[in-house]
Scaffold this active site. Structure first.
Site, mmCIF file in Angstrom:
data_model
loop_
_atom_site.group_PDB
_atom_site.id
_atom_site.type_symbol
_atom_site.label_atom_id
_atom_site.label_comp_id
_atom_site.label_asym_id
_atom_site.label_seq_id
_atom_site.Cartn_x
_atom_site.Cartn_y
_atom_site.Cartn_z
ATOM 1 N N LYS A 120 6.782 -13.770 -28.533
ATOM 2 C CA LYS A 120 7.399 -14.875 -29.291
ATOM 3 C C LYS A 120 7.450 -14.552 -30.786
ATOM 4 O O LYS A 120 8.391 -14.968 -31.483
ATOM 5 C CB LYS A 120 6.664 -16.191 -29.037
ATOM 6 N N TYR A 151 -2.345 -16.986 -23.822
ATOM 7 C CA TYR A 151 -0.896 -16.801 -23.988
ATOM 8 C C TYR A 151 -0.579 -15.307 -24.201
ATOM 9 O O TYR A 151 0.493 -14.821 -23.861
ATOM 10 C CB TYR A 151 -0.386 -17.662 -25.145
HETATM 11 P P1 NAD Z 1 11.374 -22.707 -16.812
HETATM 12 O O1 NAD Z 1 10.571 -21.950 -15.819
HETATM 13 O O2 NAD Z 1 12.026 -23.941 -16.353
HETATM 14 O O3 NAD Z 1 12.455 -21.771 -17.502
HETATM 15 C C1 NAD Z 1 12.274 -20.388 -17.666
HETATM 16 C C2 NAD Z 1 13.555 -19.750 -17.182
HETATM 17 O O4 NAD Z 1 13.537 -18.339 -17.399
HETATM 18 C C3 NAD Z 1 13.785 -19.965 -15.677
HETATM 19 O O5 NAD Z 1 15.007 -20.619 -15.466
HETATM 20 C C4 NAD Z 1 13.825 -18.546 -15.140
HETATM 21 O O6 NAD Z 1 14.717 -18.394 -14.048
HETATM 22 C C5 NAD Z 1 14.326 -17.799 -16.366
HETATM 23 N N1 NAD Z 1 14.143 -16.355 -16.244
HETATM 24 C C6 NAD Z 1 13.006 -15.649 -16.057
HETATM 25 N N2 NAD Z 1 13.289 -14.339 -15.913
HETATM 26 C C7 NAD Z 1 14.647 -14.207 -16.024
HETATM 27 C C8 NAD Z 1 15.556 -13.115 -15.949
HETATM 28 N N3 NAD Z 1 15.136 -11.853 -15.724
HETATM 29 N N4 NAD Z 1 16.891 -13.360 -16.104
HETATM 30 C C9 NAD Z 1 17.332 -14.620 -16.326
HETATM 31 N N5 NAD Z 1 16.521 -15.700 -16.398
HETATM 32 C C10 NAD Z 1 15.198 -15.495 -16.244
HETATM 33 O O7 NAD Z 1 10.360 -23.018 -18.040
HETATM 34 P P2 NAD Z 1 10.621 -23.598 -19.498
HETATM 35 O O8 NAD Z 1 9.295 -24.055 -19.945
HETATM 36 O O9 NAD Z 1 11.774 -24.501 -19.469
HETATM 37 O O10 NAD Z 1 10.977 -22.284 -20.340
HETATM 38 C C11 NAD Z 1 12.126 -22.166 -21.159
HETATM 39 C C12 NAD Z 1 11.765 -21.541 -22.501
HETATM 40 O O11 NAD Z 1 10.962 -22.470 -23.236
HETATM 41 C C13 NAD Z 1 10.977 -20.252 -22.437
HETATM 42 O O12 NAD Z 1 11.432 -19.371 -23.443
HETATM 43 C C14 NAD Z 1 9.574 -20.700 -22.782
HETATM 44 O O13 NAD Z 1 8.816 -19.657 -23.342
HETATM 45 C C15 NAD Z 1 9.872 -21.766 -23.789
HETATM 46 N N6 NAD Z 1 8.784 -22.706 -24.086
HETATM 47 C C16 NAD Z 1 8.174 -23.381 -23.076
HETATM 48 C C17 NAD Z 1 7.144 -24.281 -23.376
HETATM 49 C C18 NAD Z 1 6.410 -25.016 -22.283
HETATM 50 O O14 NAD Z 1 5.304 -25.467 -22.528
HETATM 51 N N7 NAD Z 1 6.986 -25.189 -21.111
HETATM 52 C C19 NAD Z 1 6.768 -24.497 -24.709
HETATM 53 C C20 NAD Z 1 7.437 -23.780 -25.718
HETATM 54 C C21 NAD Z 1 8.446 -22.891 -25.388
HETATM 55 O O1 0WE Z 2 6.276 -19.760 -22.886
HETATM 56 C C1 0WE Z 2 5.637 -20.385 -22.071
HETATM 57 C C2 0WE Z 2 5.589 -19.922 -20.629
HETATM 58 C C3 0WE Z 2 5.695 -18.424 -20.526
HETATM 59 C C4 0WE Z 2 5.500 -17.823 -19.167
HETATM 60 C C5 0WE Z 2 4.822 -18.437 -18.126
HETATM 61 C C6 0WE Z 2 4.681 -17.777 -16.905
HETATM 62 C C7 0WE Z 2 3.904 -18.366 -15.764
HETATM 63 C C8 0WE Z 2 4.318 -17.790 -14.429
HETATM 64 C C9 0WE Z 2 5.995 -16.562 -18.975
HETATM 65 N N1 0WE Z 2 5.865 -15.897 -17.805
HETATM 66 C C10 0WE Z 2 5.231 -16.485 -16.780
HETATM 67 N N2 0WE Z 2 5.097 -15.779 -15.614
HETATM 68 C C11 0WE Z 2 4.623 -16.325 -14.467
HETATM 69 O O2 0WE Z 2 4.487 -15.631 -13.440
HETATM 70 N N3 0WE Z 2 4.921 -21.491 -22.482
HETATM 71 C C12 0WE Z 2 4.928 -21.830 -23.893
HETATM 72 C C13 0WE Z 2 4.093 -22.316 -21.581
HETATM 73 C C14 0WE Z 2 2.697 -21.782 -21.640
HETATM 74 O O3 0WE Z 2 2.351 -20.695 -20.930
HETATM 75 C C15 0WE Z 2 1.031 -20.414 -21.244
HETATM 76 C C16 0WE Z 2 0.554 -21.347 -22.160
HETATM 77 C C17 0WE Z 2 1.629 -22.228 -22.438
HETATM 78 C C18 0WE Z 2 1.632 -23.368 -23.393
HETATM 79 C C19 0WE Z 2 0.209 -19.383 -20.779
HETATM 80 C C20 0WE Z 2 -1.112 -19.315 -21.245
HETATM 81 C C21 0WE Z 2 -1.579 -20.248 -22.159
HETATM 82 C C22 0WE Z 2 -0.765 -21.270 -22.637
#
Ligand code: NAD
Ligand code: 0WE
Length: 260
Positions: A162, A155
């Site tokens: 974060k 991560y």
């Molecule tokens: P997602 O890919 O559906 O959403 C991420 C969003 O970020 C996308 O809509 C993307 O267009 C937007 N984004 C990226 N760069 C941008 C920019 N320059 N301007 C505007 N928007 C931009 O994935 P998600 O998992 O729904 O992520 C949403 C949030 O939840 C993130 O902050 C992520 O870190 C957090 N999160 C995700 C998980 C997981 O496991 N998926 C767990 C905990 C927290």
């Molecule tokens: O916050 C996240 C996702 C964050 C994320 C993921 C990507 C993948 C594609 C941010 N930037 C990018 N850029 C890309 O090009 N999570 C909490 C989901 C997540 O991401 C991981 C995790 C988990 C959980 C990455 C490594 C290890 C665990």
């Protein structure tokens, strides 16, 4: 009568129907909120509009949060369309994919700046832009992950980002307290979204998570939507600056329970 009846929510970070933003939008819509949606850029416009139609939302605006101008523009459009708003949701994160594997120390200066800009600063920038528009009794919400507190392999720079995002939540909560606006975060367990799809180690981690968490279930976007509904409604009227875990209890474990 929905618990968000009469409230207007603006949600940033909708990419597709697996996005956490979509889980939050649906929960808000089901409980009576009027919704505005913002997406990152042209490539996502069609999908955002299709989803918006399903919830009778006609405020669908682009905003690349790397741009102060675009943030200002979306705030002006929201002011014109809604007058003022009650809820702002930030569900955005980005880091270079190649920096989400291998040793953390390989993070480049530019990659560090990018992750901090898009994943951390953007929440503060949105808070500032919407400060004049957000009504007393309102709420702001962002999404975080446990990798901010403890090491989550791969991560990397996102964990550092974060940690800074969670600190921002506390500073913003203090700033906005005097105008009666609350600021919180949800720390969600791993969910298979677009942002997770690009991560090589994700599949194994996702499976292990359900084995180790007290509730032995993975987290869904509906679960996060329901917690967001609580935090952004008057039910949470004295909760601010907080990080609420929606993680099947994973974070409370110090030593894993032996798996049979
Ligand atoms: P997602 O890919 O559906 O959403 C991420 C969003 O970020 C996308 O809509 C993307 O267009 C937007 N984004 C990226 N760069 C941008 C920019 N320059 N301007 C505007 N928007 C931009 O994935 P998600 O998992 O729904 O992520 C949403 C949030 O939840 C993130 O902050 C992520 O870190 C957090 N999160 C995700 C998980 C997981 O496991 N998926 C767990 C905990 C927290
Ligand atoms: O916050 C996240 C996702 C964050 C994320 C993921 C990507 C993948 C594609 C941010 N930037 C990018 N850029 C890309 O090009 N999570 C909490 C989901 C997540 O991401 C991981 C995790 C988990 C959980 C990455 C490594 C290890 C665990």
């Amino acid at each position: 009568m929905g618990i968000l009846e009469g409230k207007t929510a603006l949600v940033f970070g909708l990419a597709n129907d697996r996005s956490i933003a979509w889980g939050i939008i649906q929960a808000f819509h089901q409980h009576g909120a009027r919704i505005g949606i913002s997406y990152a850029g042209e490539a996502l416009e069609r999908r955002a509009r299709t989803l918006a139609e399903k919830i009778n939302c006609n405020f669908v605006e682009p905003c690349d949060v790397a741009s102060d101008e675009q943030i200002q523009q979306v705030a002006e459009k929201a002011a014109a369309a809604f007058g003022s708003i009650d809820i702002l949701v930030h569900a955005i994160a980005f880091a270079n994919r190649d920096e989400l594997s291998g040793p953390y120390y390989n993070t480049s200066r530019a990659g560090f700046h990018l992750a901090m800009d898009i994943s951390v600063y953007s929440f503060t920038a949105l808070a500032r832009a919407f400060q004049p528009l957000i009504r007393p009794g309102g709420a702001m919400l962002t999404l975080t992950y446990y990798g901010s507190e403890k090491v989550a392999p791969n991560y990397n720079v996102m964990g550092v980002a974060k940690a800074a995002l969670e600190a921002s939540v506390r500073y913003l909560a203090n700033d906005f307290g005097k105008q009666g606006v609350r600021v919180n975060a949800i720390s969600a367990g791993p969910i298979r979204t677009l942002a997770a799809a690009g991560v090589s180690s994700f599949k194994t981690m996702y499976r292990r998570f359900a084995e180790l968490a007290p509730l032995h279930e993975n987290v869904t976007i509906e679960d996060v939507g329901n917690a967001a509904l609580f935090l952004c409604s008057d039910l949470a009227s004295r909760t601010t600056g907080e990080v609420l875990f929606v993680d099947s209890g994973y974070n409370i474990m110090g030593i894993p329970e032996p798996v049979e």
